[in-house]
Design a protein around this motif. Structure first.
Motif, PDB file in Angstrom:
ATOM      1  N   GLU A  77      31.424  50.315  24.767  1.00 47.38           N
ATOM      2  CA  GLU A  77      31.313  49.369  23.769  1.00 47.38           C
ATOM      3  C   GLU A  77      32.223  48.292  24.053  1.00 47.38           C
ATOM      4  O   GLU A  77      31.850  47.124  23.438  1.00 47.38           O
ATOM      5  N   ASP A  78      33.376  48.351  24.858  1.00 51.12           N
ATOM      6  CA  ASP A  78      33.935  47.478  25.434  1.00 51.12           C
ATOM      7  C   ASP A  78      33.237  46.343  26.156  1.00 51.12           C
ATOM      8  O   ASP A  78      33.298  45.106  26.251  1.00 51.12           O
ATOM      9  N   LEU A  79      32.186  46.978  26.952  1.00 47.12           N
ATOM     10  CA  LEU A  79      31.479  46.247  27.778  1.00 47.12           C
ATOM     11  C   LEU A  79      30.420  45.415  27.207  1.00 47.12           C
ATOM     12  O   LEU A  79      30.059  44.137  27.361  1.00 47.12           O
ATOM     13  N   GLN A  80      29.986  46.027  26.031  1.00 46.72           N
ATOM     14  CA  GLN A  80      28.712  45.278  24.966  1.00 46.72           C
ATOM     15  C   GLN A  80      29.491  44.079  24.511  1.00 46.72           C
ATOM     16  O   GLN A  80      28.655  43.199  23.750  1.00 46.72           O
ATOM     17  N   LYS A  81      30.838  43.917  24.325  1.00 46.55           N
ATOM     18  CA  LYS A  81      31.454  42.943  23.730  1.00 46.55           C
ATOM     19  C   LYS A  81      31.425  41.448  24.440  1.00 46.55           C
ATOM     20  O   LYS A  81      31.414  40.346  24.141  1.00 46.55           O
ATOM     21  N   ILE A  82      30.930  41.678  25.713  1.00 48.26           N
ATOM     22  CA  ILE A  82      31.124  40.602  26.984  1.00 48.26           C
ATOM     23  C   ILE A  82      29.645  40.289  26.967  1.00 48.26           C
ATOM     24  O   ILE A  82      28.898  40.706  27.416  1.00 48.26           O
ATOM     25  N   GLU A  83      29.558  38.692  26.713  1.00 47.34           N
ATOM     26  CA  GLU A  83      28.159  38.234  26.730  1.00 47.34           C
ATOM     27  C   GLU A  83      28.230  37.230  28.212  1.00 47.34           C
ATOM     28  O   GLU A  83      29.196  36.232  28.186  1.00 47.34           O
TER      29      GLU A  83
ATOM     30  N   LEU B 138      41.188  19.410  27.793  1.00 50.20           N
ATOM     31  CA  LEU B 138      39.776  19.363  27.673  1.00 50.20           C
ATOM     32  C   LEU B 138      39.313  20.833  27.097  1.00 50.20           C
ATOM     33  O   LEU B 138      40.015  21.750  27.567  1.00 50.20           O
ATOM     34  N   GLU B 139      38.321  20.624  26.296  1.00 47.57           N
ATOM     35  CA  GLU B 139      37.794  21.848  25.643  1.00 47.57           C
ATOM     36  C   GLU B 139      36.980  22.567  26.633  1.00 47.57           C
ATOM     37  O   GLU B 139      36.339  21.837  27.565  1.00 47.57           O
ATOM     38  N   SER B 140      37.466  24.028  26.783  1.00 54.33           N
ATOM     39  CA  SER B 140      36.212  24.622  27.550  1.00 54.33           C
ATOM     40  C   SER B 140      35.887  25.743  26.819  1.00 54.33           C
ATOM     41  O   SER B 140      36.453  26.511  26.004  1.00 54.33           O
ATOM     42  N   ASN B 141      34.306  25.811  26.698  1.00 54.03           N
ATOM     43  CA  ASN B 141      33.561  26.688  25.975  1.00 54.03           C
ATOM     44  C   ASN B 141      32.997  27.760  26.551  1.00 54.03           C
ATOM     45  O   ASN B 141      31.778  28.108  26.461  1.00 54.03           O
ATOM     46  N   GLY B 142      33.685  28.423  27.552  1.00 56.51           N
ATOM     47  CA  GLY B 142      33.170  29.453  28.209  1.00 56.51           C
ATOM     48  C   GLY B 142      33.845  29.707  29.408  1.00 56.51           C
ATOM     49  O   GLY B 142      34.997  29.102  29.652  1.00 56.51           O
TER      50      GLY B 142
ATOM     51  N   PRO C  93      17.381  28.976  31.336  1.00 61.67           N
ATOM     52  CA  PRO C  93      18.878  28.632  30.863  1.00 61.67           C
ATOM     53  C   PRO C  93      19.253  29.594  29.516  1.00 61.67           C
ATOM     54  O   PRO C  93      18.477  29.517  28.728  1.00 61.67           O
ATOM     55  N   GLY C  94      20.344  30.483  29.616  1.00 63.37           N
ATOM     56  CA  GLY C  94      20.584  30.995  28.557  1.00 63.37           C
ATOM     57  C   GLY C  94      20.258  32.684  28.841  1.00 63.37           C
ATOM     58  O   GLY C  94      20.656  33.524  27.979  1.00 63.37           O
TER      59      GLY C  94
ATOM     60  N   PHE D  86      27.770  32.728  33.674  1.00 65.29           N
ATOM     61  CA  PHE D  86      28.809  32.311  32.462  1.00 65.29           C
ATOM     62  C   PHE D  86      29.283  33.185  31.308  1.00 65.29           C
ATOM     63  O   PHE D  86      28.270  34.037  30.855  1.00 65.29           O
ATOM     64  N   ILE D  87      30.481  33.678  31.248  1.00 64.26           N
ATOM     65  CA  ILE D  87      30.847  34.492  30.127  1.00 64.26           C
ATOM     66  C   ILE D  87      30.860  33.346  28.852  1.00 64.26           C
ATOM     67  O   ILE D  87      31.375  32.444  28.868  1.00 64.26           O
TER      68      ILE D  87
END
Length: 108
Positions: free
Chosen positions: A5-11, A77-81, A103-104, A65-66
């Motif tokens: 379940e912990d691993l499934q949280k990471i995209e 600077l904003e970092s979004n990942g 991509p994606g 990328f996460i």
């Protein structure tokens, strides 16, 4: 110990780097604009200068990328990942697909 379940949280998704440039007045940071199959590229700031001889060598590469981390401000600077790579020093390596994917595309 992590649960499934912990691993499934990471995209983790594959993104195509559209631009890469050194962040001025820093020793480690590169600002990446990454196509993750979304309406607009995402800005991701990563401390990988020591592993990249020329920032232009990143442009066009597909990297992992996460993508579901909270936005973070790094040197203004904003970092979004976050770039998802392995090792450090001589063992550092980018994680890349063995062929071009849209991509994606998500990891599983």
């Amino acid at each position: 110990m992590a649960t499934i379940e912990d691993l499934q949280k990471i995209e983790v998704r594959v993104g195509t780097v559209r631009s890469a440039e050194r962040v001025p007045d820093t020793d480690k940071l590169i600002k990446l604009m990454v196509d993750l199959g979304e309406a607009a590229p995402r800005q991701i700031v990563s401390g990988i200068v020591e592993y990249v001889s020329e920032t232009s060598s990143l442009v066009g590469r597909q990297l992992a990328f996460i993508t579901n981390l909270e936005q973070r401000t790094i040197c203004g600077l904003e970092s979004n990942g976050m770039l998802f790579a392995v090792g450090k020093g001589e063992s550092f390596a980018f994680l890349t697909p063995d062929r071009c994917v849209p991509p994606g595309t998500g990891a599983h």
